[in-house]
Design an enzyme around this catalytic site. Sequence first.
Site, PDB file in Angstrom:
ATOM      1  N   LYS A  52     -37.430  -1.904 -27.744  1.00 50.72           N
ATOM      2  CA  LYS A  52     -37.238  -0.722 -28.437  1.00 50.72           C
ATOM      3  C   LYS A  52     -38.629  -0.056 -28.762  1.00 50.72           C
ATOM      4  CE  LYS A  52     -32.728  -1.543 -29.827  1.00 50.72           C
ATOM      5  NZ  LYS A  52     -31.721  -2.175 -30.873  1.00 50.72           N
ATOM      6  N   GLN A  96     -31.535  -3.980 -36.961  1.00 53.35           N
ATOM      7  CA  GLN A  96     -31.048  -4.746 -35.806  1.00 53.35           C
ATOM      8  C   GLN A  96     -29.887  -5.776 -36.143  1.00 53.35           C
ATOM      9  OE1 GLN A  96     -31.992  -4.515 -32.300  1.00 53.35           O
ATOM     10  NE2 GLN A  96     -30.482  -6.061 -32.139  1.00 53.35           N
ATOM     11  N   ASP A 119     -28.525   4.607 -34.375  1.00 52.82           N
ATOM     12  CA  ASP A 119     -27.556   3.970 -33.543  1.00 52.82           C
ATOM     13  C   ASP A 119     -26.102   4.569 -33.672  1.00 52.82           C
ATOM     14  OD1 ASP A 119     -28.350   1.688 -32.538  1.00 52.82           O
ATOM     15  OD2 ASP A 119     -28.408   0.469 -34.208  1.00 52.82           O
TER      16      ASP A 119
END
Length: 293
Positions: A52, A96, A119
């Site tokens: 990322k 994460q 997200d």
Amino acid sequence: MNLLDGKQTSIAIKERIANEVRGYTAKGLRPPHLAAILVGDDGASQTYVANKEKSSHEVGFTSSVYRYSANTSEEELLKAISFLNEDDDIDGFIVQLPLPKQINEQRVINSISPEKDVDGFTPINIGRMVLGEDAFIPATPMGICSLLEHYNIETEGKHCVVLGRSNIVGTPVANLLSRNRKGANCTVTLCHSRTKNLAEITRQADILVVAIGKPEFVTAEMVKEGAVLVDVGIHRVPDETKKSGYRIIGDVKHSEVDAKCEWATPVPGGVGPLTIVSLLQNTLKSYRRRFGL
Ligand code: NAP
């Protein structure tokens, strides 16, 4: 079989993002900023976050990673999130997953500001998505839709079978593909571990999206001739012939299934790169909103 090439598609989309960012920075604006919180030292999570970061830099974003040890408490993590929620220099951030056992994942997700939830995991964004309102769409389902769109795959009126009903992949992708909009309008069947006669159902799929988390679970007899296959699965399996000591396989046994498909994603290089690109697109969307662009 034609390849639904996530790597090539992601390069094309990243070029468009980079161009747009160059335009903004040329006008004197700061670049978009995507941050990530990484807790613990899980190898796969470290790789995802590193990818990322790399992709952020490729499109001219600022990227930061906040690292916490595996024994971080939930309270500490919630404080870190509250800090990022308030930081005006950050347009979006992700936590994460998975998180260590002592931390309640849903409580952590719920504490992320919906305006920075790139997200698309918070209840507000999921609710907005289901209602068809403007929302951050979860990155993997959004990436799957982008991939189908990029290759002009006809979805209207097609029977799409989604294998797996997780909150981050199966359920949202089933929702998105059943919506009344271009690039969707599928008739969707959502399968899970209690589904009976699974192979009978998957064999009816014009479009089969597999997100089951079981290595090479889908075999040739489960797939219709001429199907469009999207394999979301990612598994590391030991492989002494590789420098890394492992190779990546999916939820589908590609050696026997691909020959039956009209289109199929490779693993790796299919859905994975598009997931990262969707995160960049969501961050850019947040940036545009914040700067009124
Ligand atoms: P997950 O949370 O483990 O969900 C798996 C789903 O599959 C569940 O709904 C489960 O049913 C269903 N299932 C399990 N065994 C089954 C069986 N024998 N028959 C029918 N259904 C079964 O998985 P996930 O987070 O969605 O991830 C799926 C895969 O995608 C994993 O390999 C993951 O690593 C990968 N992934 C890739 C990306 C990417 O960027 N490419 C992103 C996210 C995830 P129940 O609900 O009944 O338990």
